[in-house]
Design a protein around this motif. Structure first.
Motif, PDB file in Angstrom:
ATOM      1  N   THR A 161       0.831  -1.193   0.000  1.00  0.00           N
ATOM      2  CA  THR A 161       0.000   0.000   0.000  1.00  0.00           C
ATOM      3  C   THR A 161       0.863   1.238   0.000  1.00  0.00           C
ATOM      4  N   HIS A 162       0.614   2.113  -0.946  1.00  0.00           N
ATOM      5  CA  HIS A 162       1.406   3.336  -1.059  1.00  0.00           C
ATOM      6  C   HIS A 162       0.524   4.553  -0.830  1.00  0.00           C
ATOM      7  N   PHE A 163       0.974   5.432   0.027  1.00  0.00           N
ATOM      8  CA  PHE A 163       0.240   6.658   0.344  1.00  0.00           C
ATOM      9  C   PHE A 163       0.491   7.692  -0.756  1.00  0.00           C
ATOM     10  N   THR A 164      -0.582   8.273  -1.281  1.00  0.00           N
ATOM     11  CA  THR A 164      -0.447   9.254  -2.354  1.00  0.00           C
ATOM     12  C   THR A 164      -0.747  10.646  -1.813  1.00  0.00           C
ATOM     13  N   PRO A 165       0.250  11.508  -1.677  1.00  0.00           N
ATOM     14  CA  PRO A 165       0.002  12.855  -1.158  1.00  0.00           C
ATOM     15  C   PRO A 165      -0.773  13.705  -2.162  1.00  0.00           C
ATOM     16  N   ARG A 166      -1.387  14.736  -1.663  1.00  0.00           N
ATOM     17  CA  ARG A 166      -2.174  15.601  -2.538  1.00  0.00           C
ATOM     18  C   ARG A 166      -1.290  16.352  -3.530  1.00  0.00           C
ATOM     19  N   ASP A 167      -0.139  16.794  -3.099  1.00  0.00           N
ATOM     20  CA  ASP A 167       0.724  17.613  -3.948  1.00  0.00           C
ATOM     21  C   ASP A 167       2.103  16.988  -4.026  1.00  0.00           C
ATOM     22  N   LEU A 168       2.438  16.421  -5.191  1.00  0.00           N
ATOM     23  CA  LEU A 168       3.769  15.874  -5.390  1.00  0.00           C
ATOM     24  C   LEU A 168       4.760  17.005  -5.607  1.00  0.00           C
ATOM     25  N   PRO A 169       6.007  16.842  -5.183  1.00  0.00           N
ATOM     26  CA  PRO A 169       7.009  17.888  -5.408  1.00  0.00           C
ATOM     27  C   PRO A 169       7.235  18.120  -6.899  1.00  0.00           C
ATOM     28  N   LEU A 170       7.520  19.352  -7.256  1.00  0.00           N
ATOM     29  CA  LEU A 170       7.914  19.668  -8.626  1.00  0.00           C
ATOM     30  C   LEU A 170       9.404  19.361  -8.766  1.00  0.00           C
ATOM     31  N   LEU A 171       9.740  18.459  -9.646  1.00  0.00           N
ATOM     32  CA  LEU A 171      11.126  18.056  -9.799  1.00  0.00           C
ATOM     33  C   LEU A 171      11.869  19.081 -10.660  1.00  0.00           C
ATOM     34  N   PRO A 172      13.049  19.504 -10.233  1.00  0.00           N
ATOM     35  CA  PRO A 172      13.789  20.538 -10.973  1.00  0.00           C
ATOM     36  C   PRO A 172      14.218  20.059 -12.349  1.00  0.00           C
ATOM     37  N   LYS A 173      14.184  20.972 -13.300  1.00  0.00           N
ATOM     38  CA  LYS A 173      14.598  20.654 -14.668  1.00  0.00           C
ATOM     39  C   LYS A 173      16.021  21.113 -14.976  1.00  0.00           C
ATOM     40  N   ASP A 174      16.652  21.797 -14.036  1.00  0.00           N
ATOM     41  CA  ASP A 174      17.966  22.386 -14.298  1.00  0.00           C
ATOM     42  C   ASP A 174      19.090  21.661 -13.558  1.00  0.00           C
ATOM     43  N   VAL A 175      18.902  20.386 -13.247  1.00  0.00           N
ATOM     44  CA  VAL A 175      19.936  19.578 -12.605  1.00  0.00           C
ATOM     45  C   VAL A 175      20.353  18.498 -13.600  1.00  0.00           C
ATOM     46  N   PHE A 176      21.676  18.391 -13.843  1.00  0.00           N
ATOM     47  CA  PHE A 176      22.158  17.506 -14.898  1.00  0.00           C
ATOM     48  C   PHE A 176      23.277  16.599 -14.385  1.00  0.00           C
ATOM     49  N   PHE A 177      23.330  15.405 -14.934  1.00  0.00           N
ATOM     50  CA  PHE A 177      24.323  14.404 -14.555  1.00  0.00           C
ATOM     51  C   PHE A 177      24.958  13.816 -15.805  1.00  0.00           C
ATOM     52  N   SER A 178      26.227  13.491 -15.701  1.00  0.00           N
ATOM     53  CA  SER A 178      26.879  12.795 -16.805  1.00  0.00           C
ATOM     54  C   SER A 178      26.700  11.293 -16.627  1.00  0.00           C
ATOM     55  N   PRO A 179      26.676  10.527 -17.710  1.00  0.00           N
ATOM     56  CA  PRO A 179      26.632   9.067 -17.565  1.00  0.00           C
ATOM     57  C   PRO A 179      27.772   8.529 -16.706  1.00  0.00           C
ATOM     58  N   ARG A 180      28.937   9.205 -16.755  1.00  0.00           N
ATOM     59  CA  ARG A 180      30.074   8.762 -15.961  1.00  0.00           C
ATOM     60  C   ARG A 180      29.744   8.776 -14.471  1.00  0.00           C
ATOM     61  N   VAL A 181      29.033   9.806 -14.030  1.00  0.00           N
ATOM     62  CA  VAL A 181      28.645   9.898 -12.625  1.00  0.00           C
ATOM     63  C   VAL A 181      27.746   8.730 -12.245  1.00  0.00           C
ATOM     64  N   ILE A 182      26.815   8.375 -13.112  1.00  0.00           N
ATOM     65  CA  ILE A 182      25.902   7.266 -12.826  1.00  0.00           C
ATOM     66  C   ILE A 182      26.649   5.942 -12.799  1.00  0.00           C
ATOM     67  N   PHE A 183      27.537   5.719 -13.766  1.00  0.00           N
ATOM     68  CA  PHE A 183      28.340   4.486 -13.771  1.00  0.00           C
ATOM     69  C   PHE A 183      29.177   4.366 -12.495  1.00  0.00           C
TER      70      PHE A 183
END
Length: 276
Positions: free
Chosen positions: A127-149
């Motif tokens: 069971t997952h609780f669904t809040p009324r207002d989900l956070p707005l996820l930022p569009k100006d944050v970036f990652f390189s594939p190298r960081v993820i690897f």
């Protein structure tokens, strides 16, 4: 624990070393019989520990964890944020957390009636609780594939309980430069994520500028944790499922799976990955 420990919520980030992640209390040694090629012998092996903990909010039972007995305060905080009971900015409402035998008691300055709100959806048997207002996820944050690897590589490098037992999941939080800010292990993939999120928030990390990286399969219950917490990107070396992808697309979460260098699958939000 001081009653105002969570209200203080220092924004100063700690420096972590690999030695801090050696957590022998996550596992124990037991005897067993090894059978190999028709031969048998008595050996001792490391096995991970699982315990049951009931979470109470203002003396009301909220849920039961099957978790590793480590970083339980972080687990409680992360669960409350990841499941939408409180926002990441509202951890100041947590007045105290007391960990006892098989029990975690949280005293929170909230209206407890919301804990029984019917706005719940069934996902993957939980069971997952669904809040009324989900956070707005930022569009100006970036990652390189190298960081993820590299982050996926750290899950294996620092996963001491996993290396000892083969029975642990790992999760971490990293920033766009690749710095690992927190790392957690647990017998369960969901609890490892909750612990990492809780630890990051208690350390004052701005998770809206970070990636949440884990070893677990990216089911919708996992993806919803990243969204509720406000992470712009979630990645795993494991697979995902259709509902999780649809959820990520509805929330504009960058979702990355099967991260196994040199390959990764980006199911949504590729614009946050930069190729320099």
């Amino acid at each position: 624990m001081r009653p105002d420990q969570y209200a203080r919520n220092s924004s100063v980030k700690r420096e972590f070393s690999r030695s801090e992640y050696i957590t022998p209390s996550l596992y124990t040694t037991i005897a067993c019989t090894e059978i190999s090629g028709g031969h048998r012998k008595q050996i001792e092996v490391d096995v991970i520990i699982e315990e049951v903990f009931d979470l109470f909010i203002n003396d009301i039972h909220l849920t039961t964890f099957y978790a590793s007995p480590w970083e339980l305060e972080e687990l409680a905080v992360g669960f409350l944020v990841c499941e939408g009971f409180i926002s990441r900015d509202d951890i100041r409402s947590i007045l105290s957390i007391d960990v006892g035998p098989r029990r975690i008691d949280c005293n929170i300055d909230i209206d407890v009636s919301q804990l029984f709100d019917p706005r719940r959806v069934e996902r993957c048997g939980s069971t997952h609780f669904t809040p009324r207002d989900l956070p707005l996820l930022p569009k100006d944050v970036f990652f390189s594939p190298r960081v993820i690897f590299d982050a996926i590589g750290k899950l294996k490098e620092w996963g001491n309980a996993w290396k000892k037992t083969g029975g642990a999941h790992s999760s971490l939080v990293c920033d766009p430069s690749g710095e690992i800010l927190v790392f957690c292990e647990d017998i369960g993939r969901s609890c490892s994520v909750d612990k990492a999120v809780g630890k990051a928030l208690l350390e004052g990390v701005d998770v809206s500028k970070c990636a949440l990286v884990t070893t677990g399969r990216l089911a919708s219950t996992m993806v919803s944790k990243a969204i509720c917490s406000g992470f712009p990107l979630m990645a795993s070396k494991g697979a995902t499922v259709e509902e999780a992808v649809l959820l990520a697309r509805s929330a504009d979460l960058t979702l990355v799976g099967f991260v196994r260098e040199p390959n990764m699958y980006v199911y949504n939000g590729e614009y946050r990955l930069i190729y320099a």
